[in-house]
Motif scaffolding. Structure first.
Motif, PDB file in Angstrom:
ATOM      1  N   PHE A 156      48.106  31.111  49.031  1.00 34.05           N
ATOM      2  CA  PHE A 156      46.854  31.730  49.469  1.00 34.05           C
ATOM      3  C   PHE A 156      45.689  31.271  48.590  1.00 34.05           C
ATOM      4  O   PHE A 156      44.631  30.872  49.093  1.00 34.05           O
ATOM      5  CB  PHE A 156      46.988  33.256  49.460  1.00 34.05           C
ATOM      6  N   LEU A 157      45.879  31.299  47.264  1.00 31.79           N
ATOM      7  CA  LEU A 157      44.837  30.865  46.346  1.00 31.79           C
ATOM      8  C   LEU A 157      44.478  29.400  46.580  1.00 31.79           C
ATOM      9  O   LEU A 157      43.302  29.036  46.632  1.00 31.79           O
ATOM     10  CB  LEU A 157      45.271  31.082  44.893  1.00 31.79           C
ATOM     11  N   GLY A 158      45.482  28.552  46.724  1.00 28.89           N
ATOM     12  CA  GLY A 158      45.227  27.138  46.982  1.00 28.89           C
ATOM     13  C   GLY A 158      44.424  26.929  48.257  1.00 28.89           C
ATOM     14  O   GLY A 158      43.537  26.069  48.314  1.00 28.89           O
ATOM     15  N   SER A 159      44.702  27.732  49.272  1.00 29.33           N
ATOM     16  CA  SER A 159      43.969  27.636  50.534  1.00 29.33           C
ATOM     17  C   SER A 159      42.510  28.040  50.356  1.00 29.33           C
ATOM     18  O   SER A 159      41.607  27.400  50.892  1.00 29.33           O
ATOM     19  CB  SER A 159      44.637  28.533  51.585  1.00 29.33           C
ATOM     20  N   VAL A 160      42.285  29.116  49.607  1.00 33.27           N
ATOM     21  CA  VAL A 160      40.917  29.546  49.324  1.00 33.27           C
ATOM     22  C   VAL A 160      40.192  28.457  48.523  1.00 33.27           C
ATOM     23  O   VAL A 160      39.014  28.174  48.775  1.00 33.27           O
ATOM     24  CB  VAL A 160      40.909  30.900  48.570  1.00 33.27           C
ATOM     25  N   PRO A 207      46.953  21.069  43.102  1.00 34.14           N
ATOM     26  CA  PRO A 207      48.000  21.438  42.141  1.00 34.14           C
ATOM     27  C   PRO A 207      48.472  22.886  42.325  1.00 34.14           C
ATOM     28  O   PRO A 207      49.660  23.183  42.139  1.00 34.14           O
ATOM     29  CB  PRO A 207      47.378  21.216  40.770  1.00 34.14           C
ATOM     30  N   VAL A 208      47.567  23.790  42.690  1.00 30.32           N
ATOM     31  CA  VAL A 208      47.975  25.180  42.927  1.00 30.32           C
ATOM     32  C   VAL A 208      48.914  25.236  44.127  1.00 30.32           C
ATOM     33  O   VAL A 208      49.951  25.915  44.096  1.00 30.32           O
ATOM     34  CB  VAL A 208      46.744  26.093  43.116  1.00 30.32           C
ATOM     35  N   LEU A 209      48.583  24.515  45.181  1.00 31.13           N
ATOM     36  CA  LEU A 209      49.458  24.465  46.354  1.00 31.13           C
ATOM     37  C   LEU A 209      50.799  23.805  46.012  1.00 31.13           C
ATOM     38  O   LEU A 209      51.842  24.215  46.529  1.00 31.13           O
ATOM     39  CB  LEU A 209      48.777  23.721  47.504  1.00 31.13           C
ATOM     40  N   ALA A 210      50.787  22.806  45.137  1.00 32.25           N
ATOM     41  CA  ALA A 210      52.037  22.144  44.731  1.00 32.25           C
ATOM     42  C   ALA A 210      52.948  23.109  43.985  1.00 32.25           C
ATOM     43  O   ALA A 210      54.174  23.122  44.201  1.00 32.25           O
ATOM     44  CB  ALA A 210      51.737  20.915  43.884  1.00 32.25           C
ATOM     45  N   VAL A 211      52.385  23.939  43.118  1.00 31.67           N
ATOM     46  CA  VAL A 211      53.184  24.957  42.422  1.00 31.67           C
ATOM     47  C   VAL A 211      53.760  25.935  43.443  1.00 31.67           C
ATOM     48  O   VAL A 211      54.926  26.339  43.351  1.00 31.67           O
ATOM     49  CB  VAL A 211      52.334  25.695  41.353  1.00 31.67           C
ATOM     50  N   ARG A 233      36.064  24.148  47.965  1.00 35.80           N
ATOM     51  CA  ARG A 233      35.946  22.730  47.607  1.00 35.80           C
ATOM     52  C   ARG A 233      36.234  22.498  46.135  1.00 35.80           C
ATOM     53  O   ARG A 233      35.556  21.738  45.455  1.00 35.80           O
ATOM     54  CB  ARG A 233      34.579  22.178  48.014  1.00 35.80           C
ATOM     55  N   ASN A 234      37.319  23.138  45.680  1.00 32.17           N
ATOM     56  CA  ASN A 234      37.733  23.039  44.281  1.00 32.17           C
ATOM     57  C   ASN A 234      38.963  22.141  44.185  1.00 32.17           C
ATOM     58  O   ASN A 234      39.951  22.356  44.893  1.00 32.17           O
ATOM     59  CB  ASN A 234      38.044  24.438  43.746  1.00 32.17           C
ATOM     60  N   LYS A 235      38.907  21.169  43.282  1.00 31.86           N
ATOM     61  CA  LYS A 235      39.985  20.189  43.149  1.00 31.86           C
ATOM     62  C   LYS A 235      41.295  20.785  42.634  1.00 31.86           C
ATOM     63  O   LYS A 235      42.328  20.124  42.682  1.00 31.86           O
ATOM     64  CB  LYS A 235      39.554  19.028  42.257  1.00 31.86           C
ATOM     65  N   LEU A 236      41.275  22.015  42.162  1.00 35.89           N
ATOM     66  CA  LEU A 236      42.528  22.661  41.735  1.00 35.89           C
ATOM     67  C   LEU A 236      43.387  23.080  42.935  1.00 35.89           C
ATOM     68  O   LEU A 236      44.523  23.506  42.753  1.00 35.89           O
ATOM     69  CB  LEU A 236      42.239  23.872  40.847  1.00 35.89           C
ATOM     70  N   ALA A 237      42.856  22.934  44.135  1.00 36.31           N
ATOM     71  CA  ALA A 237      43.593  23.347  45.337  1.00 36.31           C
ATOM     72  C   ALA A 237      44.954  22.668  45.421  1.00 36.31           C
ATOM     73  O   ALA A 237      45.972  23.332  45.636  1.00 36.31           O
ATOM     74  CB  ALA A 237      42.775  23.054  46.595  1.00 36.31           C
TER      75      ALA A 237
END
Length: 152
Positions: free
Chosen positions: A79-83, A94-98, A88-92
């Motif tokens: 959910f966080l990665g989607s937000v 790696p967060v989705l990968a975790v 438009r944050n590049k951490l999307a």
């Protein structure tokens, strides 16, 4: 289209598909968050109302604490990665990968470490494949948008 400024002042356009993918990702992953929260707060009553059998509910109740934590990391990370895509944050990516790693650990627990695969049935296997596929797509998309400079 809106844009993001670069260091040299040039603007990188935000493509229309970012909003489409981001909104679909948020809505899809909100289902996982809802399911987790309802399972934790309403327990067996919610699971039964969702169509789970007593054996499936028992399987979930026998999960060790680390699996509950893993489940939380998976759904809240997705959910966080989607937000983060929408922000438009590049951490999307790696967060989705975790999140995907956590999900794959839960699949390994269900299908390798326990007899959960037999208990959960073929429908859960198909659902798991769809979830993994969508998470992989969201990761790839966020990575691609990062490489293009859309996600900063």
């Amino acid at each position: 289209m809106t844009g993001v400024s670069t260091m040299n002042g040039a603007r990188i356009r935000t493509p229309w598909h970012l909003w489409l993918v981001g909104v679909v990702a948020v809505l899809f992953n909100a289902i996982g968050v809802f399911d987790f929260v309802m399972s934790m707060t309403q327990g067996a009553a919610y699971m039964a109302s969702a169509g789970m059998t007593p054996a499936q509910i028992e399987h979930y109740h026998q999960m060790p604490a680390w699996m509950t934590l893993d489940w939380a990391v998976g759904v809240f990370g997705a959910f966080l990665g989607s937000v983060l895509i929408l922000l438009r944050n590049k951490l999307a990516w790696p967060v989705l990968a975790v999140s995907l790693a956590a999900f794959l650990l839960s699949v390994a627990y269900t299908y390798v470490l326990t007899d959960g695969g037999k208990i959960m049935g073929q429908q859960m296997a198909v659902t798991s494949a769809v979830i993994a596929g969508l998470l992989a797509f969201f990761i790839w998309y966020a990575w691609w948008m990062t490489r293009r400079g859309v996600l900063k």
